[in-house]
Design a protein around this motif. Structure first.
Motif, PDB file in Angstrom:
ATOM      1  N   GLU B 128       0.790  -1.220   0.000  1.00 34.16           N
ATOM      2  CA  GLU B 128       0.000   0.000   0.000  1.00 34.16           C
ATOM      3  C   GLU B 128       0.829   1.279   0.000  1.00 34.16           C
ATOM      4  N   HIS B 129       2.155   1.146   0.033  1.00 34.10           N
ATOM      5  CA  HIS B 129       2.999   2.335  -0.065  1.00 34.10           C
ATOM      6  C   HIS B 129       3.309   2.695  -1.515  1.00 34.10           C
TER       7      HIS B 129
ATOM      8  N   LYS C  30       5.380  -2.220  15.148  1.00 32.97           N
ATOM      9  CA  LYS C  30       5.415  -2.131  13.685  1.00 32.97           C
ATOM     10  C   LYS C  30       4.821  -0.791  13.241  1.00 32.97           C
ATOM     11  N   GLY C  31       5.253  -0.317  12.088  1.00 32.60           N
ATOM     12  CA  GLY C  31       4.779   0.970  11.590  1.00 32.60           C
ATOM     13  C   GLY C  31       3.473   0.880  10.827  1.00 32.60           C
ATOM     14  N   TYR C  32       2.938   2.025  10.515  1.00 38.01           N
ATOM     15  CA  TYR C  32       1.812   2.165   9.591  1.00 38.01           C
ATOM     16  C   TYR C  32       0.578   1.362   9.984  1.00 38.01           C
ATOM     17  N   GLY C  33       0.371   1.225  11.290  1.00 36.88           N
ATOM     18  CA  GLY C  33      -0.867   0.598  11.736  1.00 36.88           C
ATOM     19  C   GLY C  33      -0.893  -0.920  11.676  1.00 36.88           C
ATOM     20  N   MET C  34       0.267  -1.547  11.491  1.00 43.39           N
ATOM     21  CA  MET C  34       0.312  -3.013  11.441  1.00 43.39           C
ATOM     22  C   MET C  34       0.685  -3.605  12.802  1.00 43.39           C
ATOM     23  N   ASP C  35       0.555  -2.831  13.845  1.00 42.96           N
ATOM     24  CA  ASP C  35       0.991  -3.224  15.190  1.00 42.96           C
ATOM     25  C   ASP C  35      -0.132  -3.890  15.986  1.00 42.96           C
ATOM     26  N   ARG C  36       0.251  -4.452  17.142  1.00 42.76           N
ATOM     27  CA  ARG C  36      -0.720  -5.185  17.966  1.00 42.76           C
ATOM     28  C   ARG C  36      -1.746  -4.249  18.616  1.00 42.76           C
ATOM     29  N   HIS C 223      -4.360   1.692   0.700  1.00 43.42           N
ATOM     30  CA  HIS C 223      -3.733   2.397  -0.424  1.00 43.42           C
ATOM     31  C   HIS C 223      -4.264   3.841  -0.490  1.00 43.42           C
ATOM     32  N   HIS C 224      -5.566   3.961  -0.337  1.00 46.48           N
ATOM     33  CA  HIS C 224      -6.175   5.275  -0.501  1.00 46.48           C
ATOM     34  C   HIS C 224      -5.760   6.232   0.617  1.00 46.48           C
ATOM     35  N   ILE C 225      -5.676   5.719   1.834  1.00 47.44           N
ATOM     36  CA  ILE C 225      -5.235   6.558   2.951  1.00 47.44           C
ATOM     37  C   ILE C 225      -3.824   7.100   2.674  1.00 47.44           C
ATOM     38  N   LYS C 226      -2.963   6.221   2.194  1.00 45.53           N
ATOM     39  CA  LYS C 226      -1.598   6.655   1.886  1.00 45.53           C
ATOM     40  C   LYS C 226      -1.605   7.674   0.743  1.00 45.53           C
ATOM     41  N   ASN C 227      -2.416   7.400  -0.264  1.00 48.24           N
ATOM     42  CA  ASN C 227      -2.530   8.310  -1.405  1.00 48.24           C
ATOM     43  C   ASN C 227      -2.955   9.701  -0.964  1.00 48.24           C
TER      44      ASN C 227
ATOM     45  N   TYR D  91       7.352   5.588  -2.890  1.00 46.03           N
ATOM     46  CA  TYR D  91       6.736   5.103  -1.652  1.00 46.03           C
ATOM     47  C   TYR D  91       5.553   5.924  -1.159  1.00 46.03           C
ATOM     48  N   GLU D  92       4.938   6.719  -2.025  1.00 49.08           N
ATOM     49  CA  GLU D  92       3.847   7.549  -1.525  1.00 49.08           C
ATOM     50  C   GLU D  92       2.527   7.288  -2.240  1.00 49.08           C
ATOM     51  N   THR D  93       2.408   6.127  -2.868  1.00 46.47           N
ATOM     52  CA  THR D  93       1.134   5.681  -3.457  1.00 46.47           C
ATOM     53  C   THR D  93       0.504   6.761  -4.329  1.00 46.47           C
TER      54      THR D  93
END
Lengths: 340, 340, 340, 340
Positions: B128-129, C30-36, C223-227, D91-93
């Motif tokens: 997603e990056h 972990k970064g970008y919301g992939m954490d526990r 993807h969209h959030i990053k965009n 890296y910025e989608t």
């Protein structure tokens, strides 16, 4: 169907314009508006504008012209102010917003903005949480067939300059406006930062001429036209038509023709005590009939139903370069029959 | 200047198309493509496509067609994959990016993408990056005059379908491609999700026909055309030309004419041992000459200098519907004189 | 200045949320919301929503959440319908339009849309020359402090579903709305396609939780959030706060606290015969005072002047998680002194 | 998993920054960056920059900062030039393209652009059919851990000024770059038009400080931040952290700490004859190991696999403010064991 009064783009092209195109059919011309016809058409338009100090570009449609100009002028956080009835607000499927900009609206009067309307909008957008109003859009003639007088337009432009707002005039129906108003082409250089001269609704196959007076609006405009998908490969097709329309008085003559017939219809209808939705002096008129009359009329003629109003329906008749006096007379006769 | 081989849009319009327009000059037609010519033109095109199951829309230019289609297909976070030589990547002033989408490129071979190129791009965009690749854009013929064979195009489309990618074919020079390739119009329905049939470069005043096969690309497409400023008021002007070009074999005939002359030039130049920048079989050819020859030639003919290459300059000659055998012969004679 | 009632984001963060952050200060995540913490926070929120069938994403602000969601939902030619008082229409500097979409407005009543308003808008946008309305935006609580009842919201959602419109609820001030309305968190899954749970205005350092119920809104949302530039590297900073706020009833407790104090102020002011601009039951209230009173009050307290109204000025008091009964009592005492 | 060397945003926040936040937890502050901490933080940063003549704005993330700045600077038809390895390109989608602008790339060397690269790009974009390159984007440190020397950066800025290009420096990892390069903060005013000082990767919860030197980039920037959804309600949360980081040398101290540990790892690995993918002098290093070693190592440590290279895989180790010498020593010991 006897005849269509639906709009002024129902007929292919004025014979003089078609003739001019045919005369160029054996030529080779440079692409993308770098040809001699484009050069000459610009020269002729500048003569009518009575200034050399402007840039002119040809595109193929009104929405395209509006979106191209507005997105060139505005910064990302800026909005265009328009009358709530404006073409860019209602009839362009969000084409301006698609370029990233809000269309801020004020009600105005008779389809027209006044300085007081602009002031109201500016006051309502006072800090960084609101869009910054960066320009004003008006139409001459308006979407209701009305026109700005010289004094009205001058007052708006003065207000805009005092408040660092660009003024852009949508001239989709400029030929009709010129024939009806006290503003001639040579005055526009003192009345706005940019405008466009509409061809499609004045008998062209297609074509609008964007005129940029303000020096800040000139650099890299061709880049921007291409970026907006509006740079025509055969630019000379539009240019040849402008060349012909401005080599004599053809452009304004068509406006007079359309207005004469619209005025004939208006006068006849007023004699029949038909009320009107707006006080038009141009080639769009908006009589009000009962639903029954509209229904009967719609079996004989094509026209647009504009809006439901107290007392029935406002409909729109538009006269074009091709409309004849005979068609108008026949329309009036048929209306008389239906109303009796 | 004796003659221009600069491009295939230097001449106004093919006589048969102009004649068709003139015959409609006394009609009244509905606006915005709702007219009978539009209806009939679509019917005729569908007959050549050998399917009823597609939607057809007319617009006025290639960049406009590309930007309109691509921005309809893609979600905001998606990109279009194209060959690095692609028109949308190089020659459209960022018109695709202006609609919010990245153009991801792969080198490809001879101006063409292969499944392996698409696979490479997909592998490089894995989370997603990175943008999600949502569609593939190819040109038939390509910007280097080359063409996809049926097998090549089928392989790409199969790959696209397996990987949920839309395939769009830019047919700005489709008439020439049809005349050169083993892909005829009736095969396109099995080779892509959408494409456009170029008119401007096949003797039209202007006009491209967007063809949408995939049902997911059909709803509200007219809204989108208008949103992109591309809905022509006098849509029938384009439609009449397509109607004429597809009522018999005129569209493909023009392609054969252009290719015949381009092949004549190619063969003659190869006899003179002139090397070529690409193996074109269509109406754009790219011979390589020394800078001195190019300079001398440019005093007699108009053409595009494509790229500096080892050994001199690759230039581009384009033949059009209006190019004559005599002009080509004269060009060859002049080249012979200059090279001696 | 004694105290600020200007808004509910004047104080850093609720102590329980700060404590939760501190407890995580020695972790690696972990970064970008992939954490526990993100995983656990989503689990806890889903428990309150009483459904597993939704996707949840964390972002840092309301305008960001609105622009991200709306631009994900809409096609390029589509618009969002909102009340004319809506945050997205007035207070976001064109952030929605910056993503390419028009905000169509209806007046509504008390800052709320009704099915009849939506119907009015749909009727006014009937063909391809107007934007297609693709979704409806409402706020709970509204910009005027009012709330939708269960029946009102259900009626809107039913209308939306019947007309293929997505419904999105802006929950910037959801904690206060929850405490005031008959709509609890477990009902939202049947009342909208998506909404967001506001943290910033409920004592978070920052953070909003986007909840997507409709399956069509789930694919590639990251993807969209990053965009849109909204994917936070340290996503766990927001997640930890949501984890804490939803592990017990802290989120709603804060809402009750704010509403209690706002109700206290309202009741006291009504006892003083102070009129109100809107009938708020949440943590924003809009009393009307004379200009003189407002001026005197502004020397002691910070608050927003909302709008000039007949009889003076409507001002806004907002209570927050940090507001104390004592501050409110003091405010009332001071108002009494000033009004006498 | 023993330890994560995956990135420099795995740990919540530096204790000194957390402490500063806690100290403000009983305050009331103005919203949207109009508070006293924002004012003071800007003052302290300006002292390090050794100029008053700049505007400073706080936002929450790097992609957000990049998209906000680039879309403010460029006109619609303009593009940003970047190294092909640049964060904005890969890296910025598509976040930059989402604002309407093409990212034009050149290969560069070691993740860096040189004047000759910019010149190459300018020559390739020579007319209105190509995007106009309006600005140059570089990163300090780069995505490969390399840095620009003073002379290199000065040469680029001189080239940019001679060619009317804006220069923007992405300082996501500026603290590490400052500690490694001969460019200190007080030199930036003479080396670029704008840059940002990264906080997220230097121990902040989140936060980046945009610094605008060029007067043309200052007006209405707050409008633009809001338009891009990046104006934080609790702006003081970011400001307090910058206030603390710049009240003494904390910001640069963290950079030295990270670089020291990265250099330790580099030296140890070089002693083991481990080759490197790039010559990094900052806190990202890219050793190359065989696939077997990488697999074994990945069972003990978390890190990013960067790229397949001849001889194995380039992986990335990143040191952060929280990384300890002990963790690094343990990593080296484990690598030694695995490699034997």
């Amino acid at each position: 169907m006897k005849y269509s009064f639906r709009n002024d783009y129902s007929e292919l092209g004025h014979p003089a314009l078609l003739e001019a195109l045919l005369q160029a059919s054996n030529e080779q011309n440079k692409g993308y508006g770098m040809d001699r016809h484009s050069e000459n058409a610009k020269k002729l338009i500048k003569q009518k504008l009575e200034t050399e100090d402007c840039d002119i570009h040809f595109v193929t449609g009104g929405t395209q012209a509006n979106a191209t100009i507005i997105s060139y002028i505005l910064r990302p956080f800026e909005a265009v102010l328009a009358c709530s009835t404006a073409h860019i607000n209602v009839y362009e499927t969000g084409a301006i917003e698609a370029t990233g900009h809000k269309v801020v609206t004020e009600e105005g009067v008779d389809g027209k903005l006044r300085p007081i309307d602009i002031e109201h909008a500016l006051k309502a957008h006072y800090d960084e949480h609101m869009v910054k109003i960066g320009m004003v859009y008006i139409s001459q003639s308006t979407e209701l067939g009305t026109i700005y007088s010289y004094d009205e337009m001058k007052a708006i432009y003065n207000y805009c300059r005092e408040h660092q707002l660009y003024l852009f005039i949508d001239g989709a129906r400029l030929s009709s406006a010129l024939a009806a108003s006290d503003i001639s082409l040579n005055m526009f250089k003192d009345l706005c930062d940019c405008f466009y001269i509409g061809g499609t609704k004045t008998g062209f196959l297609s074509g609008e001429a964007i005129v940029l007076f303000n020096d800040r609006l000139k650099p890299y405009f061709r880049h921007h036209i291409k970026n907006k998908g509006a740079l025509l490969a055969k630019g000379y097709v539009v240019a040849i038509q402008f060349e012909r329309a401005f080599q004599d008085d053809l452009y304004s003559t068509i406006g007079y023709h359309m207005n004469d017939l619209a005025r004939f219809l208006t006068n006849e209808l007023k004699d029949l005590n038909v009320p009107f939705f707006s006080e038009s002096s141009t080639n769009q008129i908006f009589p009000i009939f009962s639903k029954e009359v509209v229904e009967s009329l719609s079996e004989l003629y094509d026209f647009e139903v504009w809006e439901e109003v107290p007392g029935g329906l406002a409909i729109r008749f538009v006269t074009s370069w091709a409309t004849t006096k005979e068609s108008c007379q026949e329309l009036i006769e048929d209306i008389k029959k239906i109303m009796n």
